[in-house]
Write a protein that holds these residues in place. Structure first.
Motif, PDB file in Angstrom:
ATOM      1  N   VAL A   6       0.847  -1.192   0.000  1.00  0.00           N
ATOM      2  CA  VAL A   6       0.000   0.000   0.000  1.00  0.00           C
ATOM      3  C   VAL A   6       0.883   1.243   0.000  1.00  0.00           C
ATOM      4  N   CYS A   7       0.616   2.140  -0.947  1.00  0.00           N
ATOM      5  CA  CYS A   7       1.426   3.358  -1.040  1.00  0.00           C
ATOM      6  C   CYS A   7       0.518   4.565  -1.269  1.00  0.00           C
ATOM      7  N   GLU A  66      -3.673   2.795   6.089  1.00  0.00           N
ATOM      8  CA  GLU A  66      -3.151   1.651   5.344  1.00  0.00           C
ATOM      9  C   GLU A  66      -4.103   0.462   5.347  1.00  0.00           C
ATOM     10  N   TYR A  70      -5.016  -2.236   2.560  1.00  0.00           N
ATOM     11  CA  TYR A  70      -4.786  -3.670   2.758  1.00  0.00           C
ATOM     12  C   TYR A  70      -6.025  -4.481   2.372  1.00  0.00           C
ATOM     13  N   ASN A  91       3.370  -1.369   3.922  1.00  0.00           N
ATOM     14  CA  ASN A  91       3.022  -0.038   3.423  1.00  0.00           C
ATOM     15  C   ASN A  91       4.297   0.758   3.179  1.00  0.00           C
ATOM     16  N   LYS A 151       3.220  -2.115   9.627  1.00  0.00           N
ATOM     17  CA  LYS A 151       3.954  -1.743   8.411  1.00  0.00           C
ATOM     18  C   LYS A 151       4.519  -2.967   7.693  1.00  0.00           C
ATOM     19  N   SER A 225      -6.648   3.673  12.507  1.00  0.00           N
ATOM     20  CA  SER A 225      -5.529   2.844  12.070  1.00  0.00           C
ATOM     21  C   SER A 225      -4.805   2.212  13.257  1.00  0.00           C
TER      22      SER A 225
END
Length: 264
Positions: A6-7, A66, A70, A91, A151, A225
């Motif tokens: 994920v970016c 993120e 995901y 991420n 992460k 998050s």
């Protein structure tokens, strides 16, 4: 192994794919990489060699940071691939300010070697593997003391419906009380709400700041998050047969700890 990356940038899927493959994570035996770009609202599936397999635009509110990505990524994986056994979630912070510490990188290299040697005899179990973190801010607040950092983590043997339970998208409600505490429907004790306030608006997090009309939705999304991150490791979920820490499994780091007193 399938990877969901994920970016949040304007780079092409191939550029993001290349960045990932050129790092330590590229040595994990990645066969397919799914790039979820939460800025371009696009999901792309590429082979290890960078060939584009499929692509689609998505409606992504990104209200859960993120974890929004995901879940979109894993849904796309299941729509394209029949047999999904093991998925690495990453991420883009892992390539910048969230890079692994030197000790974590050493432990991960060891983990990669062990995987390559014994992949055929690994247990067929529902498991999450990553780096267990312990926060002094959470001492005495949750009934579990450590959680997998979001992460970087590997999940094995979950179905799509179980991923739905794991990521719980749309299931976390965060409200700001008149005292600016983050009340929520998952961890309801006042101490947890105050932890979020201290972390997000009291100097704990590197982007910590005072609340105002311009940033309130950003901090609510970040609070969701954080709750997601803790929720993944919550034993009450009963999703996993085991939770494995790369650092604590490392024989090298065990030896270093014994010699130097290093603790993680």
């Amino acid at each position: 192994m399938i990877t969901v990356f994920v970016c949040y940038n304007f780079d092409s899927a191939k550029d993001n794919h290349k960045k990932l493959l050129n790092t330590l994570y590229g040595k994990l035996g990645l066969k397919v990489v799914v790039v979820v770009n939460t800025k371009k609202l696009q999901v792309d599936m590429l082979t290890r060699d960078g060939a584009l397999v499929s692509s689609k635009k998505v409606e992504l509110a990104n209200e859960e940071m993120e974890f929004s990505g995901y879940y979109e990524g894993i849904k796309f994986v299941f729509s394209e691939i029949r047999d999904v056994k093991e998925v690495l979630f990453l991420n883009d912070t892992i390539l910048s300010h969230g890079k692994l510490r030197r000790s974590e990188s050493i432990a991960l290299k060891e983990y990669i070697i062990w995987r390559s040697l014994f992949s055929k005899i690994l247990k067929n179990e529902k498991k999450i593997t990553g780096f267990l973190h312990k926060s002094s801010y959470l001492a005495g607040i949750l009934n579990f003391h450590k959680y997998i950092n979001s992460k970087f983590f590997i999940v094995t043997q979950l179905s799509l419906s179980e991923y739905g339970r794991l990521f719980n998208i749309g299931g976390i409600d965060v409200r700001l009380s008149p005292l600016s505490s983050y009340e929520n429907n998952i961890y309801t004790c006042v101490h947890y709400s105050n932890f979020l306030k201290s972390w997000l608006n009291g100097g704990g997090w590197y982007k910590s700041n005072s609340l105002n009309e311009d940033n309130i939705e950003f901090f609510k999304a970040k609070a969701r998050s954080i709750i997601h991150e803790h929720y993944m490791s919550d034993p009450n979920n009963r999703l996993f047969d085991s939770i494995e820490c790369v650092m604590r499994k490392s024989y090298i780091m065990k030896a270093v700890s014994k010699i130097t007193g290093f603790s993680y």
